[in-house]
Design an enzyme around this catalytic site. Structure first.
Site, PDB file in Angstrom:
ATOM      1  N   CYS A 113     -10.846   2.568   6.535  1.00 23.05           N
ATOM      2  CA  CYS A 113     -10.934   1.227   7.141  1.00 23.05           C
ATOM      3  C   CYS A 113     -12.047   1.106   8.176  1.00 23.05           C
ATOM      4  O   CYS A 113     -12.485   0.002   8.484  1.00 23.05           O
ATOM      5  CB  CYS A 113      -9.602   0.837   7.747  1.00 23.05           C
ATOM      6  SG  CYS A 113      -8.297   0.837   6.531  1.00 23.05           S
ATOM      7  N   HIS A 248     -11.069  -5.127  12.453  1.00 19.41           N
ATOM      8  CA  HIS A 248     -10.493  -4.748  11.161  1.00 19.41           C
ATOM      9  C   HIS A 248      -9.159  -5.472  11.010  1.00 19.41           C
ATOM     10  O   HIS A 248      -8.335  -5.478  11.928  1.00 19.41           O
ATOM     11  CB  HIS A 248     -10.286  -3.233  11.132  1.00 19.41           C
ATOM     12  CG  HIS A 248      -9.489  -2.771   9.965  1.00 19.41           C
ATOM     13  ND1 HIS A 248      -9.757  -3.176   8.681  1.00 19.41           N
ATOM     14  CD2 HIS A 248      -8.413  -1.939   9.879  1.00 19.41           C
ATOM     15  CE1 HIS A 248      -8.886  -2.621   7.850  1.00 19.41           C
ATOM     16  NE2 HIS A 248      -8.068  -1.867   8.562  1.00 19.41           N
ATOM     17  N   ASN A 278      -5.093  -6.429   4.322  1.00 17.60           N
ATOM     18  CA  ASN A 278      -5.975  -5.357   4.784  1.00 17.60           C
ATOM     19  C   ASN A 278      -6.854  -4.915   3.607  1.00 17.60           C
ATOM     20  O   ASN A 278      -6.363  -4.314   2.662  1.00 17.60           O
ATOM     21  CB  ASN A 278      -5.103  -4.198   5.294  1.00 17.60           C
ATOM     22  CG  ASN A 278      -5.921  -3.017   5.790  1.00 17.60           C
ATOM     23  OD1 ASN A 278      -7.120  -2.943   5.555  1.00 17.60           O
ATOM     24  ND2 ASN A 278      -5.259  -2.086   6.454  1.00 17.60           N
TER      25      ASN A 278
END
Ligand code: ACO
Length: 321
Positions: A113, A248, A278
């Site tokens: 990520c 993020h 996500n």
């Protein structure tokens, strides 16, 4: 010295949208639970003809159009992904071929990520050495392909997509625009809190995402607020100077808690997790593109990008747009 300048952004999402209600027909979950715990309402899921490379290429094309530059002027492609089309070659080389960028350098980086922050820092450093004049920095994922669709604690959290930026080497005539500071961190001690239980060298399978969510949550808030502070101190700014934070997009509660810890007003935080879930390495450039295209982020704005992911890895980058 101000770093590389951001000339344009682009993004791409799979055609198919899967709502929380649709997921609830497949696993033991509910729209209420997912919305309350994460803020996610839907995610895009790649179809059979959509891969990390096709999404990355579409995002890159959009970024080139936005920047007003030709693919032939790109001498460097750095693509962040944890879900490459093939174990090798790098997905970046597939994008290079699809765009028709002859010559130059193309490779992938793996920091899950945080991948886009790692890719951005890598490209910025290489541009400063004079290796190339322009770079495409891409975050692209098809996380749906490494989810265990029977594990409700993970499969509701992720989605697929891609985001890209065109960077240009610092030239001194950018009027102060460019990357002002970046900090990256890794801590391999926390491997078991967030990982994929497969790989070519260990199981000869692709594997599935495994996560101890509550522990990841706690580390995320502490690490992200610390790295944001570090970049602000290094560059001589304070939280009130920031026009936007593009985090993020893992969980709306992590975004809220991190902003609160630093005293950043919630309306300065770009939130897209409700629409995209996500998307790992794609989430920061996707959110950045959304906020630029809808007119929130403008030329001259001071923007903080930040992310944390498996490894653990984490980082932040401050940019004058
Ligand atoms: N639907 C319904 N119930 C569920 C679901 C679901 N999808 N998933 C878990 N539950 C249940 C659990 O089984 C548990 O039930 P129990 O109390 O009967 O045991 C209950 O809900 C509470 O579970 P918790 O894990 O305590 O829930 P929590 O409030 O911690 O939320 C979550 C879980 C959303 C995963 C949260 O911990 C989180 O967001 N963590 C961070 C994860 C993250 O952001 N990861 C990515 C960051 S890094 C990267 O992006 C790779």
């Amino acid at each position: 010295m101000t770093g590389s300048r951001l000339l344009g952004t682009g993004s791409a999402l799979p055609r198919r949208i899967v709502t929380n209600a649709e997921l609830a027909t497949r696993v033991d979950t509910s729209d209420e639970w997912i919305t309350a715990r994460t803020g996610i309402r839907q995610r895009h899921i790649a179809g059979d003809d959509e891969t990390t490379a096709t999404l990355a290429t579409a995002a890159a094309r959009a970024a080139l159009v936005d920047a007003g530059v030709e693919a032939s002027s790109i001498g460097l492609i750095v693509l962040a992904t944890a879900t490459p089309d093939n174990t090798f070659p790098a997905t970046a080389t597939k994008v290079q071929a699809a765009l028709g960028c002859q010559g130059g350098v193309a490779f992938d980086v793996a920091a899950v990520c945080s991948g886009f922050l790692y890719a951005l820092a890598t490209a910025d450093s290489l541009l400063k050495t004079g290796m190339a004049r322009r770079a495409l920095v891409i975050g692209a994922e098809t996380f749906s392909r490494i989810l265990d669709w029977e594990d409700r604690t993970t499969c509701v959290l992720f989605g697929d997509g891609a985001g890209a930026v065109v960077l240009e080497a610092p030239s001194g005539d950018g009027g102060g625009a460019g990357i002002l500071g970046t900090k990256l961190h890794s801590d391999g001690d926390h491997h078991d809190l967030l990982y994929v239980d497969g790989g070519p060298s260990s199981t000869q399978t692709v594997g599935h995402v495994r996560m101890r969510g509550q522990e990841v949550f706690r580390h995320a808030v502490v690490n992200l607020s610390a790295v944001l502070k570090e970049v602000l101190e290094d560059t001589g700014f304070v939280p009130a100077d920031l026009d936007w934070v593009v985090p993020h997009q893992a969980n709306a509660r992590i975004l809220d808690a991190t902003a609160r810890k630093l005293g950043i007003a919630p309306e300065k935080v770009v939130v897209t997790v409700q629409d995209h879930a996500n998307t790992s390495a794609a989430s920061v450039p996707l959110a950045l593109d959304v906020a630029r295209k809808d007119g929130r982020i403008k030329a001259g704005d001071l923007v903080m990008l930040e992310a944390m992911g498996g490894g653990f890895t984490w980082g932040a980058s401050l940019i004058r747009m």
